[in-house]
Design a protein around this motif. Structure first.
Motif, PDB file in Angstrom:
ATOM      1  N   LYS A   1       0.873  -1.260   0.148  1.00  0.00           N
ATOM      2  CA  LYS A   1      -0.398   0.238   0.162  1.00  0.00           C
ATOM      3  C   LYS A   1       0.703   1.236  -0.017  1.00  0.00           C
ATOM      4  CE  LYS A   1      -3.899  -2.223   2.035  1.00  0.00           C
ATOM      5  NZ  LYS A   1      -5.031  -1.711   3.328  1.00  0.00           N
TER       6      LYS A   1
ATOM      7  N   CYS B   1       2.065   1.721   4.438  1.00  0.00           N
ATOM      8  CA  CYS B   1       2.408   1.255   5.023  1.00  0.00           C
ATOM      9  C   CYS B   1       3.194  -0.659   4.174  1.00  0.00           C
ATOM     10  CB  CYS B   1       0.933   0.702   5.504  1.00  0.00           C
ATOM     11  SG  CYS B   1      -0.142   0.082   4.302  1.00  0.00           S
TER      12      CYS B   1
ATOM     13  N   CYS C   1       1.183  -3.456   4.366  1.00  0.00           N
ATOM     14  CA  CYS C   1      -0.179  -4.321   3.551  1.00  0.00           C
ATOM     15  C   CYS C   1       0.407  -4.964   1.692  1.00  0.00           C
ATOM     16  CB  CYS C   1      -1.027  -3.926   4.180  1.00  0.00           C
ATOM     17  SG  CYS C   1      -1.558  -3.955   6.477  1.00  0.00           S
TER      18      CYS C   1
ATOM     19  N   THR D   1      -4.556  -5.751   6.268  1.00  0.00           N
ATOM     20  CA  THR D   1      -4.649  -4.240   7.367  1.00  0.00           C
ATOM     21  C   THR D   1      -3.232  -4.433   8.165  1.00  0.00           C
ATOM     22  OG1 THR D   1      -6.360  -5.315   8.693  1.00  0.00           O
ATOM     23  CG2 THR D   1      -7.485  -4.333   6.950  1.00  0.00           C
ATOM     24  N   CYS D   2      -3.468  -3.443   8.917  1.00  0.00           N
ATOM     25  CA  CYS D   2      -2.585  -3.056   9.887  1.00  0.00           C
ATOM     26  C   CYS D   2      -3.036  -1.693  10.545  1.00  0.00           C
ATOM     27  CB  CYS D   2      -1.192  -2.552   9.437  1.00  0.00           C
ATOM     28  SG  CYS D   2      -0.932  -1.736   8.799  1.00  0.00           S
TER      29      CYS D   2
END
Ligand code: ADP
Ligand code: ZN
Ligand code: MG
Length: 474
Positions: free
Chosen positions: A20, A23, A25, A37-38
């Protein structure tokens, strides 16, 4: 007096990066909901975004391919709005200092070149995806898409018809695919388009009030929706009404657009520089290194094909829309240097199969090697064109090599003149009445005789030789 329509497109292209934009992910499509997700992309307090360098590389590529000026000092901005698919309550985007501005592309409208300006290209993050359960009173949200990188490409209001908008959109899709930065899939939403439409009296310089159309997820929808919207606005103005600036949703099922909401102005979003992200400085060296990775784009390739292979502009155009088809063509030419025959077979039988099976050239099991070999067999009179088509379909189905298929099925063309002559004699003998009619002037019967010979050889006799011998004998 007539009306002139004015159209500007905003395109969102999802970038094909591994991760992404802010981040680590995965940005991959199609995973179980909420598994990519994170804390960063879920917008948890106390987390900080870190920019993915690849996103900038891809945006620079697009900027270079569309003749834009690249901004040396970029800023990310927060675009604030509240919606359940946006966990932070703001989207990180760019506002005053987008990565690229003042570009253009040249489109070809039925042979006439037209320059379409690009106002800007900016980088931003995608939002999550909401789904509404038709059976229960619930909505679900999937945050896998939250933080997937996008570039938004905004055109000047330079387009004048639905047709021009379609040509422009196809061209930009071809560019992102050539650059390999986006799948360019309207149906799956990796390439999304909003159309802004207004009309004005012909000759007027002032822009009319625009409406913005959303939910256009195929080329057909884009063109239909714009045409509908032009007619709707014309009807309003014809009755001395006023067009309201608003966002309208295209309802494809019913072939109409419906009002969705009043259009926000930029100040409604309360944009401000994102204090969590440093200004992004792009130096000449970075731009240069990206420039070196740029492939030859379709418009340049098209012209080269007409010059290097003496193809018509039409053929060159069809062959270069898709980078992989163009590559396939050139791989074939290396093995079998007869451009017109190769292009006819790609544009004919090959594209028919791609269309009917809804596949791309990489997905079918025919290599350029095998394809060229097949054409060589036709060229050397080993098989007839008709047989070649059958062999080709078998190649598509089984992935077999043309030589093996021809041998296994005994499809080799009969080119032995004495063998054909024997057959011709027999057929003329068996059809004495037709021979007399032919000699009396019914020359149309030639087709009948050729047909009889072909039938006797299951279509394997060489057409040219059969014709020659028949003419001689008759
Ligand atoms: P917003 O996000 O408010 O829609 P953008 O600047 O991102 O604003 O996009 C505006 C788009 O609308 C551009 O493509 C622009 O060319 C187009 N546009 C602006 N004014 C008009 C108009 N009067 N008629 C048609 N298109 C317009
Ligand atoms: Zn994340
Ligand atoms: Mg808009």
């Amino acid at each position: 007096m007539g009306f002139e329509s004015v159209i500007g497109l905003e395109i969102h292209a999802q970038l094909k990066t591994k991760t992404k934009i802010f981040c680590n992910c995965s940005a991959m499509f199609g995973a179980e909901p909420n598994t990519h997700t994170c804390p960063v992309c879920l917008g948890m307090p106390g987390t900080l975004p870190v920019l993915n360098r690849k996103v900038v590389d891809f945006a620079i590529k697009m900027a270079l391919a569309t003749n834009c000026n690249i901004t040396k000092t970029n800023r990310f901005a927060r675009k604030n709005y509240f919606y359940p698919d946006l966990p932070k309550g703001y989207q990180i985007s760019q506002f005053e200092l987008p990565i690229a501005e003042h570009g253009y592309v040249i489109i070809d409208v039925s042979g006439t070149k037209k320059k379409i300006g690009l106002t800007r290209i900016h980088m931003e993050e995608d939002a999550g995806k909401l789904t509404h359960d038709p059976l229960r009173p619930v909505s679900c949200v999937d945050f896998n898409r939250t933080g997937v990188p996008l570039i938004e490409i905004v055109s000047e209001p330079d387009l004048r018809s639905a047709k021009e908008a379609g040509i422009y959109l196809r061209q930009l899709r071809s560019v992102v695919r050539y650059l390999d930065i986006c799948d360019g899939n309207l149906e799956e939403g990796s390439f999304r388009c909003d159309a802004n439409v207004s009309i004005r009296l012909e000759g007027s310089k002032k822009l009319g009030t625009r409406t913005e159309l959303k939910n256009l997820n195929s080329f057909k929808h884009v063109e239909k929706a714009i045409k509908y919207e032009i007619r709707r606005q014309e009807a309003i103005l014809a009755e001395c009404g006023t067009v309201i600036q608003e966002t309208r949703l295209w309802d494809h099922e019913n072939g109409r657009s419906v009002s969705m909401r009043g259009k926000e102005d930029a100040h409604d979003y309360r944009y401000f520089p994102d204090p969590d992200l440093m200004p992004l400085v792009i130096d000449e060296k970075w731009i240069q290194s990206v420039k070196e990775t740029l492939p030859e784009l379709s418009d340049v390739k098209k012209i080269r094909f007409t010059e290097q292979y003496a193809l018509s502009l039409y053929d060159a155009d069809v062959l270069t829309v898709d980078k992989h088809i163009a590559e396939f063509f050139e791989n074939c030419i290396k093995i079998f240097p007869k451009p017109k025959l190769v292009s006819n077979w790609i544009m004919g039988p090959l594209m028919e199969v791609l269309n009917s099976e809804k596949k791309t050239i990489i997905e079918i099991s025919v290599s350029a090697d095998d394809f060229s070999q097949l054409l060589k067999f036709i060229d050397q009179d080993i098989i007839s064109v008709r047989t070649a088509k059958t062999v080709f379909l078998e190649m598509v189905e089984t992935g077999g090599h043309p030589g093996d298929i021809i041998e296994k099925k005994g499809l080799t063309q009969v080119t032995d003149e004495s063998e054909i002559e024997v057959l011709v004699n027999k057929i003329l003998n068996d059809n004495k009445k037709e021979v007399i009619d032919y000699k009396a002037g019914k020359t149309k019967l030639m087709g009948f005789f050729v047909g009889q010979v072909m039938k006797a050889t299951s279509g394997k006799a060489n057409h040219r030789i059969v014709n020659q011998i028949l003419k001689k004998k008759l």
